[in-house]
Design a protein around this motif. Structure first.
Motif, PDB file in Angstrom:
ATOM      1  N   TRP A 186       0.917  -0.969  -0.245  1.00  9.21           N
ATOM      2  CA  TRP A 186       0.169   0.389  -0.240  1.00  9.21           C
ATOM      3  C   TRP A 186       0.861   0.814   0.052  1.00  9.21           C
ATOM      4  N   TRP A 187       0.441   2.291  -0.612  1.00  4.64           N
ATOM      5  CA  TRP A 187       1.124   3.585  -0.511  1.00  4.64           C
ATOM      6  C   TRP A 187       0.336   4.716  -0.440  1.00  4.64           C
ATOM      7  N   CYS A 188       0.351   6.106   0.092  1.00  2.00           N
ATOM      8  CA  CYS A 188      -0.703   6.042   0.493  1.00  2.00           C
ATOM      9  C   CYS A 188      -0.104   7.738  -0.204  1.00  2.00           C
ATOM     10  N   THR A 189      -0.030   8.261  -1.529  1.00  2.00           N
ATOM     11  CA  THR A 189      -0.271   9.312  -1.371  1.00  2.00           C
ATOM     12  C   THR A 189      -1.815   9.776  -2.485  1.00  2.00           C
ATOM     13  N   ASP A 190      -1.632   8.366  -2.938  1.00  2.00           N
ATOM     14  CA  ASP A 190      -2.657   8.000  -4.220  1.00  2.00           C
ATOM     15  C   ASP A 190      -4.159   6.976  -3.921  1.00  2.00           C
ATOM     16  N   ALA A 191      -3.964   7.005  -2.245  1.00  2.00           N
ATOM     17  CA  ALA A 191      -4.692   6.519  -1.827  1.00  2.00           C
ATOM     18  C   ALA A 191      -6.106   7.419  -1.085  1.00  2.00           C
ATOM     19  N   LYS A 192      -7.241   6.487  -1.133  1.00  2.00           N
ATOM     20  CA  LYS A 192      -8.437   7.643  -0.697  1.00  2.00           C
ATOM     21  C   LYS A 192      -8.431   7.844   0.765  1.00  2.00           C
ATOM     22  N   LEU A 193      -7.662   6.745   1.458  1.00  2.00           N
ATOM     23  CA  LEU A 193      -8.011   6.374   3.359  1.00  2.00           C
ATOM     24  C   LEU A 193      -6.864   7.204   3.613  1.00  2.00           C
ATOM     25  N   ALA A 194      -6.253   8.130   3.073  1.00  3.76           N
ATOM     26  CA  ALA A 194      -4.724   9.234   3.319  1.00  3.76           C
ATOM     27  C   ALA A 194      -5.496  10.938   2.427  1.00  3.76           C
ATOM     28  N   HIS A 195      -6.821  10.350   1.516  1.00  7.22           N
ATOM     29  CA  HIS A 195      -7.082  12.289   1.666  1.00  7.22           C
ATOM     30  C   HIS A 195      -7.772  12.562   2.228  1.00  7.22           C
ATOM     31  N   GLN A 196      -8.262  12.982   3.588  1.00  5.45           N
ATOM     32  CA  GLN A 196      -9.472  13.293   4.191  1.00  5.45           C
ATOM     33  C   GLN A 196      -8.466  14.545   4.724  1.00  5.45           C
ATOM     34  N   SER A 197      -8.270  14.955   4.770  1.00  2.09           N
ATOM     35  CA  SER A 197      -6.630  16.376   5.815  1.00  2.09           C
ATOM     36  C   SER A 197      -8.224  17.437   5.026  1.00  2.09           C
ATOM     37  N   ALA A 198      -8.137  18.136   6.898  1.00  2.00           N
ATOM     38  CA  ALA A 198      -9.302  19.625   6.586  1.00  2.00           C
ATOM     39  C   ALA A 198      -7.891  20.198   5.934  1.00  2.00           C
ATOM     40  N   GLU A 199      -6.951  20.276   6.715  1.00  2.00           N
ATOM     41  CA  GLU A 199      -6.467  21.040   5.119  1.00  2.00           C
ATOM     42  C   GLU A 199      -5.431  21.132   4.243  1.00  2.00           C
ATOM     43  N   ARG A 200      -5.116  20.828   2.942  1.00  2.00           N
ATOM     44  CA  ARG A 200      -4.323  21.058   1.293  1.00  2.00           C
ATOM     45  C   ARG A 200      -2.660  20.551   1.902  1.00  2.00           C
ATOM     46  N   VAL A 201      -2.358  20.539   0.828  1.00  2.00           N
ATOM     47  CA  VAL A 201      -0.748  20.296   1.091  1.00  2.00           C
ATOM     48  C   VAL A 201      -0.711  20.902   1.212  1.00  2.00           C
TER      49      VAL A 201
END
Length: 266
Positions: free
Chosen positions: A198-213
């Protein structure tokens, strides 16, 4: 690629601008990535790059030092660590390994990295240790009230941002230096990145932040391109968000993966 990850062929929106502090250098930035909702979820459901070691996140392979300054800086921080704050506490020379890295010419050259012990970086405190799992250097930064980029190897604190350098040969014979800011995706790890569970940058699980990158990584981006360039980048990103991106990151909530026709989508 897991079902949680989107296909990497999606459309991206880029921007180029001249560095306000250096009128000869162009900053080329991946707006789709920098305005995405990615956020590190280590310790918050992160599956890890090895399904058998989820609590170890992406700290399995050790960290290569970029140069002597990077190595010496981390060495000074390591002196602060004790057996109570560093599970695998040891002498500095026992914390390092000799290895090789491919240079710009495609040739392998000697390199120094943090040692790998029992399947993870020597500085990674394991699950069950009193401090909790995670990088001992990062945890020390939190105790000292400083940003982790001051204590961790450069390659560690830069993730998940990838900085590259190139140049543009102009028709008039001049050469323009270019600094590239991009997503540190699977391919950025080299061939081995495609073997991760698994890798996070293209994973929906890791795209839930209130802030943008670009917001959550202000300190890292400022360190990478300088304060004037970051200020300009921040303005561009904020305006892009306000107006609506034509190419949002497909792992963001509600986004659609507009990838290459005929390719399977995650």
């Amino acid at each position: 690629m897991t079902n949680d990850e989107v296909d990497a062929t999606f459309d991206r929106e880029w921007v180029e601008f001249y560095d306000p502090a250096d009128g000869e250098t162009v900053i080329r930035a991946n707006l789709t990535w920098l305005t995405s909702r990615w956020g590190c979820i280590f310790g918050q459901g992160c599956p890890g790059i090895d399904a058998g070691q989820p609590a170890d996140g992406c700290c399995l392979h050790g960290a290569f030092f970029t140069d002597e300054e990077d190595l010496v800086r981390v060495q000074e921080v390591a002196k602060k660590l004790t057996p109570e704050t560093w599970q695998l506490h040891r002498d500095w020379h026992e914390s390092l390994e000799e290895d090789t890295l491919e240079n710009d010419e495609g040739e392998e050259e000697p390199a120094i990295k943090t040692a790998v012990v029992d399947g993870a970086c020597v500085f990674h405190n394991r699950e069950g240790f009193p401090t909790g799992p995670g990088c001992a250097l990062h945890q020390q930064a939190m105790r000292d009230g400083v940003h982790p980029l001051e204590y961790k190897p450069e390659v560690c604190w830069q993730l998940p941002i990838k900085r590259d350098f190139t140049s543009i040969d102009r028709a008039d014979g001049s050469v323009t230096p270019v600094t590239i800011l991009d997503e540190f995706d699977r391919a950025s790890w080299g061939p081995g990145g495609h073997d991760f569970d698994w890798w996070c940058t293209d994973a929906k699980l890791a795209h839930q932040s209130a802030e943008r990158v670009y917001e959550s990584h202000e300190a890292e981006l400022t360190e990478l391109i300088g304060a004037p360039a970051y200020e300009r980048l921040s303005e561009i990103c904020a305006r892009a968000v306000e107006r609506g991106l034509t190419a949002p990151h497909p792992a963001d909530p509600g986004a659609v993966n507009l990838g290459m026709p005929g390719r399977a989508k995650g």
